[in-house]
Motif scaffolding. Sequence first.
Motif, PDB file in Angstrom:
ATOM      1  N   LYS A  52       0.820  -1.202   0.000  1.00  0.00           N
ATOM      2  CA  LYS A  52       0.000   0.000   0.000  1.00  0.00           C
ATOM      3  C   LYS A  52       0.860   1.261   0.000  1.00  0.00           C
ATOM      4  CE  LYS A  52      -3.724  -2.328   2.556  1.00  0.00           C
ATOM      5  NZ  LYS A  52      -4.459  -2.640   1.327  1.00  0.00           N
ATOM      6  N   ASP A  53       2.184   1.080   0.019  1.00  0.00           N
ATOM      7  CA  ASP A  53       3.083   2.224   0.153  1.00  0.00           C
ATOM      8  C   ASP A  53       3.822   2.587  -1.128  1.00  0.00           C
ATOM      9  OD1 ASP A  53       2.458   2.246   2.897  1.00  0.00           O
ATOM     10  OD2 ASP A  53       3.991   0.726   3.295  1.00  0.00           O
ATOM     11  N   LEU A  54       3.851   1.681  -2.103  1.00  0.00           N
ATOM     12  CA  LEU A  54       4.619   1.936  -3.313  1.00  0.00           C
ATOM     13  C   LEU A  54       3.981   3.023  -4.168  1.00  0.00           C
ATOM     14  CD1 LEU A  54       5.549  -1.666  -4.544  1.00  0.00           C
ATOM     15  CD2 LEU A  54       6.959  -0.063  -3.268  1.00  0.00           C
ATOM     16  N   VAL A  55       4.832   3.791  -4.815  1.00  0.00           N
ATOM     17  CA  VAL A  55       4.389   4.783  -5.789  1.00  0.00           C
ATOM     18  C   VAL A  55       4.655   4.202  -7.166  1.00  0.00           C
ATOM     19  CG1 VAL A  55       4.735   7.113  -6.678  1.00  0.00           C
ATOM     20  CG2 VAL A  55       4.920   6.671  -4.213  1.00  0.00           C
ATOM     21  N   HIS A  56       3.626   4.163  -8.018  1.00  0.00           N
ATOM     22  CA  HIS A  56       3.807   3.482  -9.299  1.00  0.00           C
ATOM     23  C   HIS A  56       2.719   3.874 -10.283  1.00  0.00           C
ATOM     24  CE1 HIS A  56       0.390   0.865  -8.273  1.00  0.00           C
ATOM     25  NE2 HIS A  56       0.906   0.814  -7.056  1.00  0.00           N
ATOM     26  N   GLY A  57       2.997   3.655 -11.560  1.00  0.00           N
ATOM     27  CA  GLY A  57       1.993   3.782 -12.603  1.00  0.00           C
ATOM     28  C   GLY A  57       1.204   2.490 -12.715  1.00  0.00           C
ATOM     29  N   PRO A  58       0.474   2.287 -13.800  1.00  0.00           N
ATOM     30  CA  PRO A  58      -0.302   1.047 -13.972  1.00  0.00           C
ATOM     31  C   PRO A  58       0.638  -0.171 -13.979  1.00  0.00           C
ATOM     32  CG  PRO A  58      -0.962   2.713 -15.581  1.00  0.00           C
ATOM     33  CD  PRO A  58       0.284   3.229 -14.941  1.00  0.00           C
ATOM     34  N   ILE A  59       0.257  -1.196 -13.235  1.00  0.00           N
ATOM     35  CA  ILE A  59       1.076  -2.411 -13.129  1.00  0.00           C
ATOM     36  C   ILE A  59       0.254  -3.616 -13.574  1.00  0.00           C
ATOM     37  CG2 ILE A  59       2.125  -4.033 -11.494  1.00  0.00           C
ATOM     38  CD1 ILE A  59       3.150  -1.663  -9.923  1.00  0.00           C
ATOM     39  N   GLU A  60       0.881  -4.456 -14.365  1.00  0.00           N
ATOM     40  CA  GLU A  60       0.297  -5.741 -14.740  1.00  0.00           C
ATOM     41  C   GLU A  60       1.290  -6.833 -14.348  1.00  0.00           C
ATOM     42  OE1 GLU A  60      -2.109  -4.889 -18.792  1.00  0.00           O
ATOM     43  OE2 GLU A  60      -0.021  -4.227 -18.777  1.00  0.00           O
ATOM     44  N   ALA A  61       0.843  -7.748 -13.515  1.00  0.00           N
ATOM     45  CA  ALA A  61       1.700  -8.843 -13.059  1.00  0.00           C
ATOM     46  C   ALA A  61       1.366 -10.086 -13.875  1.00  0.00           C
ATOM     47  CB  ALA A  61       1.484  -9.105 -11.576  1.00  0.00           C
ATOM     48  N   LEU A  62       2.359 -10.586 -14.598  1.00  0.00           N
ATOM     49  CA  LEU A  62       2.181 -11.762 -15.448  1.00  0.00           C
ATOM     50  C   LEU A  62       2.946 -12.932 -14.836  1.00  0.00           C
ATOM     51  CD1 LEU A  62       1.428 -13.284 -18.063  1.00  0.00           C
ATOM     52  CD2 LEU A  62       3.431 -12.195 -19.149  1.00  0.00           C
ATOM     53  N   PHE A  63       2.205 -13.921 -14.343  1.00  0.00           N
ATOM     54  CA  PHE A  63       2.775 -15.132 -13.773  1.00  0.00           C
ATOM     55  C   PHE A  63       2.653 -16.242 -14.815  1.00  0.00           C
ATOM     56  CE2 PHE A  63       1.134 -12.571 -10.301  1.00  0.00           C
ATOM     57  CZ  PHE A  63       2.094 -12.674  -9.290  1.00  0.00           C
ATOM     58  N   THR A  64       3.740 -16.608 -15.449  1.00  0.00           N
ATOM     59  CA  THR A  64       3.696 -17.606 -16.518  1.00  0.00           C
ATOM     60  C   THR A  64       3.927 -19.012 -15.977  1.00  0.00           C
ATOM     61  OG1 THR A  64       6.012 -17.105 -16.975  1.00  0.00           O
ATOM     62  CG2 THR A  64       4.355 -16.080 -18.396  1.00  0.00           C
ATOM     63  N   ILE A  65       3.451 -20.000 -16.737  1.00  0.00           N
ATOM     64  CA  ILE A  65       3.605 -21.398 -16.343  1.00  0.00           C
ATOM     65  C   ILE A  65       4.624 -22.105 -17.231  1.00  0.00           C
ATOM     66  CG2 ILE A  65       1.230 -21.503 -15.511  1.00  0.00           C
ATOM     67  CD1 ILE A  65       0.720 -23.317 -18.097  1.00  0.00           C
ATOM     68  N   ASP A  66       5.107 -23.239 -16.751  1.00  0.00           N
ATOM     69  CA  ASP A  66       5.872 -24.199 -17.546  1.00  0.00           C
ATOM     70  C   ASP A  66       7.062 -23.589 -18.276  1.00  0.00           C
ATOM     71  OD1 ASP A  66       6.334 -26.815 -18.427  1.00  0.00           O
ATOM     72  OD2 ASP A  66       5.241 -26.487 -20.281  1.00  0.00           O
ATOM     73  N   GLU A  67       7.742 -22.663 -17.626  1.00  0.00           N
ATOM     74  CA  GLU A  67       8.938 -22.090 -18.241  1.00  0.00           C
ATOM     75  C   GLU A  67      10.051 -23.121 -18.352  1.00  0.00           C
ATOM     76  OE1 GLU A  67      12.913 -19.980 -18.150  1.00  0.00           O
ATOM     77  OE2 GLU A  67      12.037 -21.422 -16.754  1.00  0.00           O
ATOM     78  N   GLU A  68      10.144 -23.983 -17.341  1.00  0.00           N
ATOM     79  CA  GLU A  68      11.307 -24.863 -17.242  1.00  0.00           C
ATOM     80  C   GLU A  68      11.301 -26.025 -18.235  1.00  0.00           C
ATOM     81  OE1 GLU A  68      13.718 -23.905 -15.691  1.00  0.00           O
ATOM     82  OE2 GLU A  68      13.222 -22.868 -13.843  1.00  0.00           O
ATOM     83  N   THR A  69      10.160 -26.407 -18.755  1.00  0.00           N
ATOM     84  CA  THR A  69      10.133 -27.564 -19.645  1.00  0.00           C
ATOM     85  C   THR A  69       9.569 -27.248 -21.025  1.00  0.00           C
ATOM     86  OG1 THR A  69       7.979 -28.305 -18.811  1.00  0.00           O
ATOM     87  CG2 THR A  69       9.922 -29.191 -17.724  1.00  0.00           C
ATOM     88  N   GLY A  70       9.653 -26.000 -21.440  1.00  0.00           N
ATOM     89  CA  GLY A  70       9.190 -25.683 -22.784  1.00  0.00           C
ATOM     90  C   GLY A  70       8.672 -24.273 -22.971  1.00  0.00           C
ATOM     91  N   MET A  71       8.638 -23.451 -21.898  1.00  0.00           N
ATOM     92  CA  MET A  71       8.151 -22.081 -21.983  1.00  0.00           C
ATOM     93  C   MET A  71       6.736 -22.030 -22.555  1.00  0.00           C
ATOM     94  SD  MET A  71      11.474 -19.783 -22.827  1.00  0.00           S
ATOM     95  CE  MET A  71      13.040 -20.052 -21.983  1.00  0.00           C
ATOM     96  N   THR A  72       5.933 -23.005 -22.171  1.00  0.00           N
ATOM     97  CA  THR A  72       4.569 -23.117 -22.675  1.00  0.00           C
ATOM     98  C   THR A  72       3.741 -21.869 -22.383  1.00  0.00           C
ATOM     99  OG1 THR A  72       4.693 -25.494 -22.290  1.00  0.00           O
ATOM    100  CG2 THR A  72       2.510 -24.552 -22.622  1.00  0.00           C
ATOM    101  N   GLY A  73       3.889 -21.329 -21.186  1.00  0.00           N
ATOM    102  CA  GLY A  73       3.113 -20.150 -20.823  1.00  0.00           C
ATOM    103  C   GLY A  73       3.428 -18.959 -21.701  1.00  0.00           C
ATOM    104  N   ALA A  74       4.707 -18.703 -21.927  1.00  0.00           N
ATOM    105  CA  ALA A  74       5.102 -17.577 -22.777  1.00  0.00           C
ATOM    106  C   ALA A  74       4.640 -17.792 -24.214  1.00  0.00           C
ATOM    107  CB  ALA A  74       6.617 -17.393 -22.719  1.00  0.00           C
ATOM    108  N   PHE A  75       4.787 -19.018 -24.722  1.00  0.00           N
ATOM    109  CA  PHE A  75       4.336 -19.308 -26.078  1.00  0.00           C
ATOM    110  C   PHE A  75       2.828 -19.120 -26.208  1.00  0.00           C
ATOM    111  CE2 PHE A  75       8.318 -21.773 -26.936  1.00  0.00           C
ATOM    112  CZ  PHE A  75       8.645 -21.161 -28.137  1.00  0.00           C
TER     113      PHE A  75
END
Length: 484
Positions: A131-154
């Motif tokens: 509640k203390d950070l100063v920031h513009g619009p933030i979008e948090a992207l939590f991707t899956i399966d990076e370690e075995t094929g980057m499926t989430g990013a693809f």
Amino acid sequence: MNKEVAQLNPVDIWENFEKMNAVPRGSKKEERIIAFTKKFGEDLGLPTFVDKTGNVIIKKPATPGMEDRKGIIIQSHIDMVHQKNADTDFDFDNDGIQSYIDGDWVKAKGTTLGADNGIGAATMMGILASKDLVHGPIEALFTIDEETGMTGAFGLEGGMLDGHILLNLDTEDEHELCIGCAGGIDTNINYNYEEVTAEGAAFKIDLKGLKGGHSGCEIHLGRGNANKLMNRLLWRTNQKFGLEIAEIDGGSLRNAIPRESFATVVIAEDKVEEFKAYIAEFEATIKQELHATEPNLVIKLDAVELPAKVMEVKAQEALLSAVYAAPCGVIRMSDDLEGLVETSTSLSRVIVKEGNVVVQFLTRSSVDSAKYDVTYQIEGAFAITEGNVEHGGAYPGWTPNANSEILEEMKEIHQELFNKPAIVNAVHAGLECGIIGSHYPNLDMISFGPTIKNPHSPDEMCEINTVRRFWDFIKITLERVAKK
């Protein structure tokens, strides 16, 4: 959850990290961590949704009055590599990671820690909850399966995110600002072989104690590859004594340097004593060769029950020759960035069992033509086996942007915070930035993080003080961009 770890400074990160580590989150088994992350966003009352691939996106509105600032996407993957020591009793599908503090580091008891990329994901949660950070619009992207094929990013679709800047939190050395990475491709060999009746005395060979590690980050450190070393032992033993192979099980994950390999073999009765002596001689030879990098290498030999079947001799000799001839390790260093590996390949998996062979390589390069050339070398080596060779799972590299505005901003912040310049580089490991950038080509991207050592191995550790400084760094960055 280890309460001592959860109360480390900053609690904003460590408490979330410990909560995540209580949730099993192996690659391709992310259902529970997806649900955990989604609930985290919903409990904060923030717009939260899961895309069709399984990525979780949580959006946090800007600090009042900063709605028109450049939007920032913060991104990490929520899956982790599951590796454990052979003598560790642990069920990754049901048990939470058992972390502990060892001096300046957080480690795990006999398993991977999950700091790759759990610390990044926990940092994102801290940002979303603050509640203390100063920031513009933030979008948090939590991707899956990076370690075995980057499926989430693809699987990420264009049009879902509105940000202008991407902060990837998956770099593992403090003071480094990463602006590029290698691409990669898998090579998978699979074929059947004829089995024949075993005759002689049977033994199990355990080759273990190697450091292993990340086949991108640590391929240049001269560590032993358990699959290559086991094959060398078997090839030479076959030349000397007429070996018969019943089973081989080496390595575990496509993107980890294999630490262990196990083989069940059969030796003629009259060659047993010579065979035992040679195993001891071979162990001494390899220990001398790798004395600086692999001081804990062990080769253990145990008599076992005679297996019913072994590989037919021609199939066995073809396999041993192919694995011996196939490239492995650093192929070429970069001409453009001193100390950066340009091209490498890692023999990550060898399985021989019940009439079937599986061999897997992961090749990485920042030069596409070189990447494919190495895969063709592997294919050529395995032509002798007449096995099925397939290349797949290719992902693009990330080309550095010399005109990056966020890079210049973060270089200034780093100098102010640490009174020394940041190290700007590219990495040989694969990052999701290249793939995400293909969906959102106008993103200004950078990757950074705290210090994590030995990822993808049970020796993984995260340096405590670097997490605190990383937290300060990212908070100031968000504020500085918002105040532009």
